[in-house]
Design a protein around this motif. Sequence first.
Motif, PDB file in Angstrom:
ATOM      1  N   ALA A 123      21.723  16.863  15.662  1.00  0.00           N
ATOM      2  CA  ALA A 123      20.493  16.434  16.327  1.00  0.00           C
ATOM      3  C   ALA A 123      19.375  17.455  16.098  1.00  0.00           C
ATOM      4  O   ALA A 123      18.218  17.091  15.864  1.00  0.00           O
ATOM      5  N   GLU A 124      19.722  18.734  16.157  1.00  0.00           N
ATOM      6  CA  GLU A 124      18.735  19.785  15.911  1.00  0.00           C
ATOM      7  C   GLU A 124      18.163  19.663  14.503  1.00  0.00           C
ATOM      8  O   GLU A 124      16.943  19.762  14.302  1.00  0.00           O
ATOM      9  N   ALA A 125      19.016  19.426  13.516  1.00  0.00           N
ATOM     10  CA  ALA A 125      18.564  19.293  12.138  1.00  0.00           C
ATOM     11  C   ALA A 125      17.695  18.055  11.940  1.00  0.00           C
ATOM     12  O   ALA A 125      16.785  18.054  11.098  1.00  0.00           O
ATOM     13  N   LEU A 126      17.948  17.010  12.714  1.00  0.00           N
ATOM     14  CA  LEU A 126      17.183  15.766  12.600  1.00  0.00           C
ATOM     15  C   LEU A 126      15.802  15.868  13.239  1.00  0.00           C
ATOM     16  O   LEU A 126      14.938  15.027  12.990  1.00  0.00           O
ATOM     17  N   GLY A 127      15.597  16.873  14.102  1.00  0.00           N
ATOM     18  CA  GLY A 127      14.312  17.024  14.767  1.00  0.00           C
ATOM     19  C   GLY A 127      14.303  16.613  16.222  1.00  0.00           C
ATOM     20  O   GLY A 127      13.226  16.493  16.829  1.00  0.00           O
ATOM     21  N   GLN A 135      24.243  29.062  20.501  1.00  0.00           N
ATOM     22  CA  GLN A 135      24.761  28.569  19.228  1.00  0.00           C
ATOM     23  C   GLN A 135      23.783  27.658  18.486  1.00  0.00           C
ATOM     24  O   GLN A 135      24.157  26.974  17.542  1.00  0.00           O
ATOM     25  N   THR A 136      22.535  27.636  18.923  1.00  0.00           N
ATOM     26  CA  THR A 136      21.502  26.858  18.250  1.00  0.00           C
ATOM     27  C   THR A 136      20.296  27.756  17.997  1.00  0.00           C
ATOM     28  O   THR A 136      20.221  28.878  18.508  1.00  0.00           O
ATOM     29  N   GLU A 137      19.341  27.240  17.234  1.00  0.00           N
ATOM     30  CA  GLU A 137      18.196  28.062  16.851  1.00  0.00           C
ATOM     31  C   GLU A 137      16.859  27.525  17.330  1.00  0.00           C
ATOM     32  O   GLU A 137      15.985  28.296  17.713  1.00  0.00           O
ATOM     33  N   ARG A 138      16.676  26.194  17.273  1.00  0.00           N
ATOM     34  CA  ARG A 138      15.359  25.634  17.572  1.00  0.00           C
ATOM     35  C   ARG A 138      15.354  24.660  18.737  1.00  0.00           C
ATOM     36  O   ARG A 138      14.370  24.568  19.461  1.00  0.00           O
ATOM     37  N   ILE A 139      16.407  23.914  18.895  1.00  0.00           N
ATOM     38  CA  ILE A 139      16.428  22.852  19.893  1.00  0.00           C
ATOM     39  C   ILE A 139      16.344  23.438  21.301  1.00  0.00           C
ATOM     40  O   ILE A 139      16.922  24.498  21.585  1.00  0.00           O
ATOM     41  N   ARG A 140      15.583  22.776  22.166  1.00  0.00           N
ATOM     42  CA  ARG A 140      15.475  23.224  23.546  1.00  0.00           C
ATOM     43  C   ARG A 140      16.670  22.687  24.340  1.00  0.00           C
ATOM     44  O   ARG A 140      17.252  21.654  23.979  1.00  0.00           O
ATOM     45  N   VAL A 141      17.036  23.378  25.397  1.00  0.00           N
ATOM     46  CA  VAL A 141      18.206  23.001  26.194  1.00  0.00           C
ATOM     47  C   VAL A 141      17.795  22.923  27.655  1.00  0.00           C
ATOM     48  O   VAL A 141      17.177  23.852  28.190  1.00  0.00           O
ATOM     49  N   GLY A 142      18.132  21.809  28.294  1.00  0.00           N
ATOM     50  CA  GLY A 142      17.772  21.619  29.693  1.00  0.00           C
ATOM     51  C   GLY A 142      18.946  21.141  30.525  1.00  0.00           C
ATOM     52  O   GLY A 142      20.010  20.790  30.002  1.00  0.00           O
ATOM     53  N   THR A 143      18.750  21.130  31.821  1.00  0.00           N
ATOM     54  CA  THR A 143      19.772  20.662  32.758  1.00  0.00           C
ATOM     55  C   THR A 143      19.334  19.316  33.325  1.00  0.00           C
ATOM     56  O   THR A 143      18.276  19.201  33.918  1.00  0.00           O
ATOM     57  N   SER A 201      26.732   8.273  18.150  1.00  0.00           N
ATOM     58  CA  SER A 201      27.408   8.942  17.049  1.00  0.00           C
ATOM     59  C   SER A 201      26.365   9.618  16.161  1.00  0.00           C
ATOM     60  O   SER A 201      25.162   9.388  16.307  1.00  0.00           O
ATOM     61  N   ASN A 202      26.817  10.441  15.219  1.00  0.00           N
ATOM     62  CA  ASN A 202      25.881  11.059  14.284  1.00  0.00           C
ATOM     63  C   ASN A 202      25.086  10.009  13.521  1.00  0.00           C
ATOM     64  O   ASN A 202      23.887  10.177  13.261  1.00  0.00           O
ATOM     65  N   GLU A 203      25.760   8.915  13.157  1.00  0.00           N
ATOM     66  CA  GLU A 203      25.082   7.837  12.440  1.00  0.00           C
ATOM     67  C   GLU A 203      23.989   7.214  13.297  1.00  0.00           C
ATOM     68  O   GLU A 203      22.872   6.956  12.828  1.00  0.00           O
ATOM     69  N   ALA A 204      24.304   6.999  14.585  1.00  0.00           N
ATOM     70  CA  ALA A 204      23.311   6.415  15.491  1.00  0.00           C
ATOM     71  C   ALA A 204      22.154   7.375  15.727  1.00  0.00           C
ATOM     72  O   ALA A 204      20.987   6.960  15.770  1.00  0.00           O
ATOM     73  N   LEU A 205      22.450   8.658  15.897  1.00  0.00           N
ATOM     74  CA  LEU A 205      21.386   9.640  16.100  1.00  0.00           C
ATOM     75  C   LEU A 205      20.454   9.682  14.889  1.00  0.00           C
ATOM     76  O   LEU A 205      19.233   9.807  15.037  1.00  0.00           O
ATOM     77  N   THR A 206      21.023   9.562  13.708  1.00  0.00           N
ATOM     78  CA  THR A 206      20.213   9.556  12.493  1.00  0.00           C
ATOM     79  C   THR A 206      19.321   8.329  12.436  1.00  0.00           C
ATOM     80  O   THR A 206      18.118   8.420  12.132  1.00  0.00           O
ATOM     81  N   LEU A 207      19.883   7.166  12.743  1.00  0.00           N
ATOM     82  CA  LEU A 207      19.100   5.920  12.736  1.00  0.00           C
ATOM     83  C   LEU A 207      17.912   6.026  13.688  1.00  0.00           C
ATOM     84  O   LEU A 207      16.779   5.664  13.336  1.00  0.00           O
ATOM     85  N   ILE A 208      18.167   6.529  14.890  1.00  0.00           N
ATOM     86  CA  ILE A 208      17.103   6.615  15.897  1.00  0.00           C
ATOM     87  C   ILE A 208      16.029   7.607  15.445  1.00  0.00           C
ATOM     88  O   ILE A 208      14.826   7.348  15.599  1.00  0.00           O
ATOM     89  N   ALA A 209      16.431   8.717  14.872  1.00  0.00           N
ATOM     90  CA  ALA A 209      15.455   9.695  14.385  1.00  0.00           C
ATOM     91  C   ALA A 209      14.608   9.104  13.270  1.00  0.00           C
ATOM     92  O   ALA A 209      13.384   9.312  13.225  1.00  0.00           O
ATOM     93  N   GLU A 210      15.218   8.360  12.363  1.00  0.00           N
ATOM     94  CA  GLU A 210      14.482   7.748  11.259  1.00  0.00           C
ATOM     95  C   GLU A 210      13.447   6.747  11.767  1.00  0.00           C
ATOM     96  O   GLU A 210      12.367   6.609  11.182  1.00  0.00           O
ATOM     97  N   GLU A 211      13.757   6.058  12.864  1.00  0.00           N
ATOM     98  CA  GLU A 211      12.860   5.038  13.378  1.00  0.00           C
ATOM     99  C   GLU A 211      11.773   5.598  14.300  1.00  0.00           C
ATOM    100  O   GLU A 211      10.658   5.078  14.334  1.00  0.00           O
ATOM    101  N   MET A 212      12.084   6.674  15.029  1.00  0.00           N
ATOM    102  CA  MET A 212      11.198   7.102  16.119  1.00  0.00           C
ATOM    103  C   MET A 212      10.467   8.405  15.840  1.00  0.00           C
ATOM    104  O   MET A 212       9.484   8.713  16.538  1.00  0.00           O
ATOM    105  N   LEU A 213      10.921   9.204  14.875  1.00  0.00           N
ATOM    106  CA  LEU A 213      10.261  10.491  14.638  1.00  0.00           C
ATOM    107  C   LEU A 213       9.330  10.412  13.428  1.00  0.00           C
ATOM    108  O   LEU A 213       9.543   9.625  12.528  1.00  0.00           O
TER     109      LEU A 213
END
Length: 340
Positions: free
Chosen positions: A24-28, A52-60, A328-340
């Motif tokens: 998810a971090e790599a996808l944006g 263990q991540t570099e850019r993605i923000r983390v919340g509660t 899933s990773n596939e679903a996360l990719t699809l959503i990123a391609e459509e919405m980002l």
Amino acid sequence: MKLGLLGGYGGRVVHLPMDRIRHAEALGYESVWTSEAYGADAVSPAAWILAQTERIRVGTAIMQMSARTPAMTAMTTMTLAQLSGGRFMLGLGASGPQVVEGWHGVAYGKPVTRLKEYVAIVRKILAREESVVFDGDQYQLPFSGPGATGLGKPLKSILHCAEHVPIYAASITPRGVRAAAEVADGFFPIWMDPEKYSVFEQPVREGLEASGRTAAEFDFAPFVTVVMGDSVEECMRPIRGTMALYIGGMGARGRNFYNDYAKALGFGEAAVRIQDLYLSDRRDEAMAAVPAELIDACHLVGPADRIRERLQRWSGTNVSTLMIGGGSNEALTLIAEEML
């Protein structure tokens, strides 16, 4: 539109899908969120992910207010914000009376008042403009109630917090949503129909007016479960279980906010039936009673092309962040391609 990735409550073993989080971090994806009920806490996994991540923000999403004093939450927030270079975000919630009183052993009290006072105190501590003094209905700093020694002293945090920490609140009741729009930077509806923003429109408007802000300054971030597969009905199955639990079992009869919310979305008869079945320990029947129309309105299920098509319902709405759960990773990719 921004995208967030939701973690679950976890079960008897803590499992953090770090490969999916890094994907998810790599996808944006902008953020990933931890949660708590009465098992694993939300803070420890948040710290683990930040390390263990570099850019993605983390919340509660969420930290239970009744489980921690506002000062303890502020200390945790400042620590994680500083260690992560400003990547921590604070999400708060009241939880429910069954957990607050049954698990944490404190009075449920006034959740809307608690949210307003809690956020005010946390912001005062983070700002470090002066020693913190607060005289509210739920909180007093220094404490002067029954059992007080009289030795309490106004204090200012030793730790500095140069990073801006957004504060979110979870709520679905009209008063809770209004309070979130008044004092928080954003809020989490547990699910929503993007075509029925009217359910939230008035309390959000009133809260923002009270705060002097505009809708552009408020992050509307609903939870959306994504299950990709060939069969729409099979993809709905796990969501049925979750929605039956919340609508039917998260609260006593007449004191279930999620049941009231389902009614507000136009599913009044179904909400009553789900609760009757769930509280009668007929849980499979309660799951079956969750309308497919309700699931489909609030979540994304089925084949990739169908999910791609249904995603368009979220474009051009008041929603600014989609909080994706279960994908899933596939679903996360699809959503990123459509919405980002």
